[in-house]
Design a protein around this motif. Structure first.
Motif, PDB file in Angstrom:
ATOM      1  N   GLN A 156     -46.362  32.978  45.217  1.00 11.04           N
ATOM      2  CA  GLN A 156     -46.099  33.294  43.818  1.00 11.04           C
ATOM      3  C   GLN A 156     -45.850  32.029  42.989  1.00 11.04           C
ATOM      4  O   GLN A 156     -46.333  31.905  41.855  1.00 11.04           O
ATOM      5  CB  GLN A 156     -44.903  34.250  43.709  1.00 11.04           C
ATOM      6  N   PHE A 157     -45.111  31.079  43.540  1.00  9.54           N
ATOM      7  CA  PHE A 157     -44.870  29.809  42.837  1.00  9.54           C
ATOM      8  C   PHE A 157     -46.189  29.069  42.614  1.00  9.54           C
ATOM      9  O   PHE A 157     -46.441  28.536  41.519  1.00  9.54           O
ATOM     10  CB  PHE A 157     -43.910  28.944  43.648  1.00  9.54           C
ATOM     11  N   SER A 158     -47.031  29.049  43.643  1.00  9.02           N
ATOM     12  CA  SER A 158     -48.308  28.343  43.539  1.00  9.02           C
ATOM     13  C   SER A 158     -49.216  28.977  42.500  1.00  9.02           C
ATOM     14  O   SER A 158     -49.886  28.284  41.728  1.00  9.02           O
ATOM     15  CB  SER A 158     -49.016  28.333  44.903  1.00  9.02           C
ATOM     16  N   LYS A 159     -49.210  30.299  42.480  1.00  9.67           N
ATOM     17  CA  LYS A 159     -50.095  31.039  41.577  1.00  9.67           C
ATOM     18  C   LYS A 159     -49.592  30.996  40.130  1.00  9.67           C
ATOM     19  O   LYS A 159     -50.374  30.736  39.193  1.00  9.67           O
ATOM     20  CB  LYS A 159     -50.212  32.485  42.067  1.00  9.67           C
ATOM     21  N   GLN A 160     -48.296  31.201  39.958  1.00  8.70           N
ATOM     22  CA  GLN A 160     -47.760  31.368  38.607  1.00  8.70           C
ATOM     23  C   GLN A 160     -47.348  30.053  37.941  1.00  8.70           C
ATOM     24  O   GLN A 160     -47.486  29.909  36.725  1.00  8.70           O
ATOM     25  CB  GLN A 160     -46.568  32.326  38.648  1.00  8.70           C
ATOM     26  N   GLN A 161     -46.831  29.109  38.744  1.00  7.55           N
ATOM     27  CA  GLN A 161     -46.306  27.871  38.171  1.00  7.55           C
ATOM     28  C   GLN A 161     -47.242  26.662  38.334  1.00  7.55           C
ATOM     29  O   GLN A 161     -47.288  25.800  37.459  1.00  7.55           O
ATOM     30  CB  GLN A 161     -44.946  27.529  38.816  1.00  7.55           C
ATOM     31  N   MET A 162     -47.976  26.622  39.436  1.00  7.28           N
ATOM     32  CA  MET A 162     -48.738  25.421  39.759  1.00  7.28           C
ATOM     33  C   MET A 162     -50.250  25.585  39.629  1.00  7.28           C
ATOM     34  O   MET A 162     -50.977  24.596  39.566  1.00  7.28           O
ATOM     35  CB  MET A 162     -48.412  24.977  41.198  1.00  7.28           C
ATOM     36  N   ASP A 163     -50.725  26.820  39.613  1.00  7.72           N
ATOM     37  CA  ASP A 163     -52.172  27.087  39.607  1.00  7.72           C
ATOM     38  C   ASP A 163     -52.870  26.371  40.765  1.00  7.72           C
ATOM     39  O   ASP A 163     -53.920  25.751  40.603  1.00  7.72           O
ATOM     40  CB  ASP A 163     -52.796  26.670  38.276  1.00  7.72           C
ATOM     41  N   ILE A 164     -52.253  26.454  41.951  1.00  4.25           N
ATOM     42  CA  ILE A 164     -52.802  25.849  43.167  1.00  4.25           C
ATOM     43  C   ILE A 164     -53.144  26.966  44.153  1.00  4.25           C
ATOM     44  O   ILE A 164     -52.257  27.733  44.556  1.00  4.25           O
ATOM     45  CB  ILE A 164     -51.802  24.870  43.813  1.00  4.25           C
ATOM     46  N   PRO A 165     -54.405  27.109  44.549  1.00  9.38           N
ATOM     47  CA  PRO A 165     -54.760  28.127  45.548  1.00  9.38           C
ATOM     48  C   PRO A 165     -54.285  27.734  46.939  1.00  9.38           C
ATOM     49  O   PRO A 165     -54.048  26.547  47.218  1.00  9.38           O
ATOM     50  CB  PRO A 165     -56.289  28.179  45.472  1.00  9.38           C
ATOM     51  N   LEU A 166     -54.150  28.736  47.802  1.00  9.62           N
ATOM     52  CA  LEU A 166     -53.681  28.528  49.167  1.00  9.62           C
ATOM     53  C   LEU A 166     -54.749  28.925  50.174  1.00  9.62           C
ATOM     54  O   LEU A 166     -55.626  29.740  49.892  1.00  9.62           O
ATOM     55  CB  LEU A 166     -52.436  29.374  49.447  1.00  9.62           C
ATOM     56  N   SER A 167     -54.629  28.353  51.368  1.00  5.83           N
ATOM     57  CA  SER A 167     -55.298  28.897  52.548  1.00  5.83           C
ATOM     58  C   SER A 167     -54.223  29.386  53.507  1.00  5.83           C
ATOM     59  O   SER A 167     -53.135  28.798  53.592  1.00  5.83           O
ATOM     60  CB  SER A 167     -56.151  27.838  53.247  1.00  5.83           C
ATOM     61  N   PHE A 168     -54.519  30.480  54.219  1.00 10.09           N
ATOM     62  CA  PHE A 168     -53.615  31.076  55.204  1.00 10.09           C
ATOM     63  C   PHE A 168     -54.260  30.929  56.582  1.00 10.09           C
ATOM     64  O   PHE A 168     -55.388  31.379  56.786  1.00 10.09           O
ATOM     65  CB  PHE A 168     -53.397  32.565  54.904  1.00 10.09           C
ATOM     66  N   TYR A 169     -53.531  30.331  57.518  1.00 13.63           N
ATOM     67  CA  TYR A 169     -54.101  30.079  58.844  1.00 13.63           C
ATOM     68  C   TYR A 169     -53.216  30.670  59.944  1.00 13.63           C
ATOM     69  O   TYR A 169     -51.981  30.542  59.901  1.00 13.63           O
ATOM     70  CB  TYR A 169     -54.190  28.578  59.123  1.00 13.63           C
ATOM     71  N   ASN A 170     -53.842  31.310  60.905  1.00 10.89           N
ATOM     72  CA  ASN A 170     -53.229  31.427  62.226  1.00 10.89           C
ATOM     73  C   ASN A 170     -54.259  30.948  63.236  1.00 10.89           C
ATOM     74  O   ASN A 170     -55.318  30.442  62.844  1.00 10.89           O
ATOM     75  CB  ASN A 170     -52.678  32.828  62.523  1.00 10.89           C
ATOM     76  N   TYR A 171     -53.979  31.065  64.522  1.00 14.35           N
ATOM     77  CA  TYR A 171     -54.876  30.416  65.475  1.00 14.35           C
ATOM     78  C   TYR A 171     -56.168  31.188  65.712  1.00 14.35           C
ATOM     79  O   TYR A 171     -57.051  30.713  66.423  1.00 14.35           O
ATOM     80  CB  TYR A 171     -54.168  30.112  66.796  1.00 14.35           C
ATOM     81  N   GLU A 172     -56.306  32.354  65.056  1.00 21.19           N
ATOM     82  CA  GLU A 172     -57.527  33.132  65.211  1.00 21.19           C
ATOM     83  C   GLU A 172     -58.319  33.289  63.915  1.00 21.19           C
ATOM     84  O   GLU A 172     -59.526  33.512  63.957  1.00 21.19           O
ATOM     85  CB  GLU A 172     -57.198  34.517  65.765  1.00 21.19           C
ATOM     86  N   ILE A 173     -57.648  33.191  62.759  1.00 15.81           N
ATOM     87  CA  ILE A 173     -58.339  33.454  61.490  1.00 15.81           C
ATOM     88  C   ILE A 173     -57.943  32.436  60.424  1.00 15.81           C
ATOM     89  O   ILE A 173     -56.885  31.795  60.506  1.00 15.81           O
ATOM     90  CB  ILE A 173     -58.040  34.868  60.953  1.00 15.81           C
ATOM     91  N   MET A 174     -58.807  32.324  59.398  1.00 14.42           N
ATOM     92  CA  MET A 174     -58.535  31.539  58.203  1.00 14.42           C
ATOM     93  C   MET A 174     -58.912  32.389  56.996  1.00 14.42           C
ATOM     94  O   MET A 174     -59.953  33.047  56.998  1.00 14.42           O
ATOM     95  CB  MET A 174     -59.358  30.256  58.191  1.00 14.42           C
TER      96      MET A 174
END
Length: 259
Positions: free
Chosen positions: A95-113
């Motif tokens: 939420q901070f990244s989206k609303q305040q920083m306009d920075i997209p994220l990647s989500f990782y675990n050891y099987e998916i991205m």
């Protein structure tokens, strides 16, 4: 129960096992094969996820990895350790990244991205890695364990550190920042492996070139820096081998008497 190895050798990828063309040198392939013949286990120790390096592990016949800078450890097909980020923390940083920083994220675990949105920063970063952009799913963390996040940005990570003290932020490329639980590192992943597998008396070696290898160098018995490594890492190396384009891996393993 796994046979106890004579030694374990950990290889960073970018700038270490990979040359400047993101390829493994023929001399390194040969050296890895000789290690295995000598009951010495070669392991990857990388910021990348296991699912990103499946092809590489197949080509090199390396079946063990300290991935995502130590947030997951797989040993000969066994999941030895995972370091999952709390879902509430992920929700806050998203939420901070989206609303305040306009920075997209990647989500990782050891099987998916997955990525939070189809964005230009994602295109730039994954093109840099020579990988396709992962599928979009900004809710993946609600039903899947996540061990690492990426801030897809060229700057701005300094705004996160005070707000998220439970997390560590490490710039890994010009286009992204690795994010994982505070205290997580390649060194911690290696410690978890040695303790959980009963390998604390097994000699350990590590090759690296960057500061995300720092904790790994403090953990293993024999840290070896590439000639192209940053000075801060070289200062903590047992010795410095040739660079990643000039058979530095094979030369060091010969010098050490491991092959």
């Amino acid at each position: 129960m796994s046979k106890k190895p004579e030694a374990i050798v950990f290889f960073d990828l970018d700038g270490t096992l990979f040359n400047s063309q993101i390829e493994v040198l023929p001399s390194s392939y040969q050296a890895i094969n000789k290690l295995k013949q000598n009951n010495i286990i070669p392991m990857l120790a990388t910021g990348r996820t296991p699912c990103e390096v499946v092809d590489l592990m197949h080509k090199t016949q390396i079946d063990s990895i300290v991935g995502m800078n130590g947030q997951v450890v797989l040993y000969q097909g066994e999941t030895v350790f995972t370091n999952n980020i709390d879902k509430d923390v992920i929700a806050r940083i998203y939420q901070f990244s989206k609303q305040q920083m306009d920075i997209p994220l990647s989500f990782y675990n050891y099987e998916i991205m997955r990525v939070s949105q189809d964005s230009q920063p994602a295109k730039v970063f994954y093109h840099y890695l020579k990988q396709p952009v992962p599928p979009v799913d900004d809710q993946i963390y609600l039903n899947q364990p996540i061990q690492m996040l990426l801030l897809l940005c060229e700057s701005g990570e300094e705004h996160y550190r005070d707000l998220f003290p439970e997390l560590t932020f490490i710039r890994n490329t010009p286009y992204c920042v690795d994010v994982f639980n505070h205290g997580g590192s390649k060194g911690n992943g290696i410690t978890q492996l040695l303790q959980r597998k009963g390998f604390t008396d097994v000699p350990t070696y590590a090759f690296g070139d960057g500061m995300n290898d720092f904790e790994m160098f403090l953990t293993v018995d024999h840290p070896i820096a590439m000639a192209n490594a940053v000075d801060g890492l070289k200062a903590h190396a047992e010795f410095i081998t040739d660079d990643n384009n000039n058979d530095g891996i094979a030369k060091a393993l010969h010098k050490l008497g491991l092959i």
